[in-house]
Design a protein around this motif. Sequence first.
Motif, PDB file in Angstrom:
ATOM      1  N   ASP A 160       5.547  -7.005  -9.569  1.00  0.00           N
ATOM      2  CA  ASP A 160       4.672  -6.260  -9.202  1.00  0.00           C
ATOM      3  C   ASP A 160       3.049  -6.806  -9.565  1.00  0.00           C
ATOM      4  OD1 ASP A 160       6.053  -4.697  -7.334  1.00  0.00           O
ATOM      5  OD2 ASP A 160       6.535  -3.344  -9.093  1.00  0.00           O
ATOM      6  N   PHE A 161       3.034  -6.851 -10.716  1.00  0.00           N
ATOM      7  CA  PHE A 161       1.879  -7.474 -11.380  1.00  0.00           C
ATOM      8  C   PHE A 161       1.585  -9.000 -10.926  1.00  0.00           C
ATOM      9  CE2 PHE A 161      -0.519  -9.470 -15.255  1.00  0.00           C
ATOM     10  CZ  PHE A 161      -1.727  -8.690 -14.976  1.00  0.00           C
ATOM     11  N   SER A 162       2.587  -9.610 -10.545  1.00  0.00           N
ATOM     12  CA  SER A 162       2.453 -11.092 -10.122  1.00  0.00           C
ATOM     13  C   SER A 162       2.106 -10.953  -8.483  1.00  0.00           C
ATOM     14  CB  SER A 162       3.891 -11.933 -10.127  1.00  0.00           C
ATOM     15  OG  SER A 162       4.031 -11.945 -11.659  1.00  0.00           O
ATOM     16  N   ASP A 163       2.670  -9.946  -7.946  1.00  0.00           N
ATOM     17  CA  ASP A 163       2.295 -10.113  -6.535  1.00  0.00           C
ATOM     18  C   ASP A 163       1.016  -9.455  -6.198  1.00  0.00           C
ATOM     19  OD1 ASP A 163       5.014 -10.685  -5.798  1.00  0.00           O
ATOM     20  OD2 ASP A 163       5.549  -8.548  -5.517  1.00  0.00           O
ATOM     21  N   SER A 182       2.887  -2.701  -4.033  1.00  0.00           N
ATOM     22  CA  SER A 182       2.998  -3.125  -5.353  1.00  0.00           C
ATOM     23  C   SER A 182       1.900  -2.790  -6.310  1.00  0.00           C
ATOM     24  CB  SER A 182       2.796  -4.882  -5.423  1.00  0.00           C
ATOM     25  OG  SER A 182       3.843  -5.389  -4.428  1.00  0.00           O
ATOM     26  N   TYR A 183       0.672  -2.505  -5.735  1.00  0.00           N
ATOM     27  CA  TYR A 183      -0.342  -2.084  -6.429  1.00  0.00           C
ATOM     28  C   TYR A 183      -0.110  -0.656  -7.065  1.00  0.00           C
ATOM     29  CZ  TYR A 183      -4.988  -0.149  -7.614  1.00  0.00           C
ATOM     30  OH  TYR A 183      -6.094   0.454  -8.118  1.00  0.00           O
ATOM     31  N   MET A 184       0.484   0.158  -6.056  1.00  0.00           N
ATOM     32  CA  MET A 184       0.984   1.430  -6.518  1.00  0.00           C
ATOM     33  C   MET A 184       2.001   1.691  -7.501  1.00  0.00           C
ATOM     34  SD  MET A 184      -1.168   3.583  -5.249  1.00  0.00           S
ATOM     35  CE  MET A 184      -0.262   5.064  -5.763  1.00  0.00           C
ATOM     36  N   ASN A 185       2.807   0.605  -7.609  1.00  0.00           N
ATOM     37  CA  ASN A 185       3.984   0.410  -8.257  1.00  0.00           C
ATOM     38  C   ASN A 185       3.482   0.403  -9.941  1.00  0.00           C
ATOM     39  OD1 ASN A 185       6.066   0.872  -6.494  1.00  0.00           O
ATOM     40  ND2 ASN A 185       6.124  -1.465  -6.268  1.00  0.00           N
ATOM     41  N   LEU A 228      -7.294  -1.314   1.854  1.00  0.00           N
ATOM     42  CA  LEU A 228      -6.567  -0.009   1.566  1.00  0.00           C
ATOM     43  C   LEU A 228      -6.616   0.108   0.306  1.00  0.00           C
ATOM     44  CD1 LEU A 228      -3.547  -0.118   4.088  1.00  0.00           C
ATOM     45  CD2 LEU A 228      -5.796   0.931   4.523  1.00  0.00           C
ATOM     46  N   GLN A 229      -6.228  -1.114  -0.417  1.00  0.00           N
ATOM     47  CA  GLN A 229      -6.344  -0.996  -2.207  1.00  0.00           C
ATOM     48  C   GLN A 229      -7.856  -0.252  -2.577  1.00  0.00           C
ATOM     49  OE1 GLN A 229      -7.811  -3.751  -4.364  1.00  0.00           O
ATOM     50  NE2 GLN A 229      -7.684  -2.457  -5.891  1.00  0.00           N
ATOM     51  N   GLU A 275      -7.633   2.975  -4.869  1.00  0.00           N
ATOM     52  CA  GLU A 275      -8.564   2.624  -6.158  1.00  0.00           C
ATOM     53  C   GLU A 275      -9.413   3.855  -6.500  1.00  0.00           C
ATOM     54  OE1 GLU A 275      -9.828  -1.016  -8.859  1.00  0.00           O
ATOM     55  OE2 GLU A 275     -10.873  -0.581  -6.834  1.00  0.00           O
ATOM     56  N   ASN A 276     -10.453   3.739  -5.448  1.00  0.00           N
ATOM     57  CA  ASN A 276     -11.425   5.030  -5.551  1.00  0.00           C
ATOM     58  C   ASN A 276     -11.114   6.183  -5.739  1.00  0.00           C
ATOM     59  OD1 ASN A 276     -13.619   3.054  -5.568  1.00  0.00           O
ATOM     60  ND2 ASN A 276     -13.737   3.289  -3.216  1.00  0.00           N
TER      61      ASN A 276
END
Length: 342
Positions: free
Chosen positions: A200-203, A228-231, A259-260, A264-265
């Motif tokens: 996920d970090f790599s993605d 991936s970000y939410m994981n 969306l991220q 994130e906000n």
Amino acid sequence: MKIFNQKINIKQVLVVIVLLLFGNSGKIYLLHNVRVNSDIDFYDYFDHISVFLFSLVSLISVIVSWKVINKIDKTNTILKFVKVYILSFLLFVAVGVIIDYVLLGIVMNSKEYNFIIRFINTMSVAFILVDIFALTSAFLYFRQSQKATLELEQTEKEKAVLQSQMLQKNLEPHFLFNNLSVLSGLVRKNPEQIEGFIDDFSDVYRYYLNHGKKQLVELKDELSFLISYMNLMEKRFGNTYQIENSIENTDGFIIPCSLQLCVENAIKHNKASEKNPLLIYLSLKENRIVIKNKLNKVDFTIGTGTGNDYLKRQYQLNFNKNVIFTETDNEFTVKIPLIPEV
């Protein structure tokens, strides 16, 4: 071609020169006829006043024609210049006939006023003043062309700055260190989760690097990246922050990381816990992606507003569309335009 550091369009300049030559050919012919067939008293003040008035009318005719054509035709082609030139010529003739009638027929009380002859005379004056029509039209046209060029250059610079700021934000050390800390914790406590975390970090970072400078990405790719970000967020915060996605139709395009940024906000500015998680809702309504969450603001956060400003400016600059931010007492909503095709 550049002259004095200014870009010059040779084709446009040639068209203006051709129109000037064409108009001045008629002008020279008329002046020749005047010299051969007329007797003009240079000291007749009335003729000088008439020339001044008609020159003023020709200038005003071009300015009015420019404003009219500019409202109808939003392009900046040479055809627009020709339209202004022709309309100003016709407008001058119409107004010139009226002025001529007022000066000769009423003020001078001419009893032998012949409309046909005076109309032809006004047409002749229009050809004599062709320089004013052509040069004023050309000045207004080239000024707008130069302004449009400068605005385009400024827009491109602003886009580049925004993208650079956004890439720096996504690759900021704070995000990297937080995830490395999570990875360190997994090594000690949950080594079986390390492989999934690294994937996920790599993605996430691969998406930043590969799509950060793109204008648009497919909505389905953005949603996949968001997973991936939410994981990563789940490994860091547990089930404290959750997404409920009701978007079924993933056709269309969106600015990368839109969306991220919104998610994130929401995470950054709201408190949550395992027992009382923050739910972030994604939906599609009227060709807009809607991101909504309940408000439970943290006591203090330092926010630069970079993400929201980036979204607003990118959609305005690239697509002339608005990102809508709405905040009530208990809810925050972002509506992002979905671009149907590229």
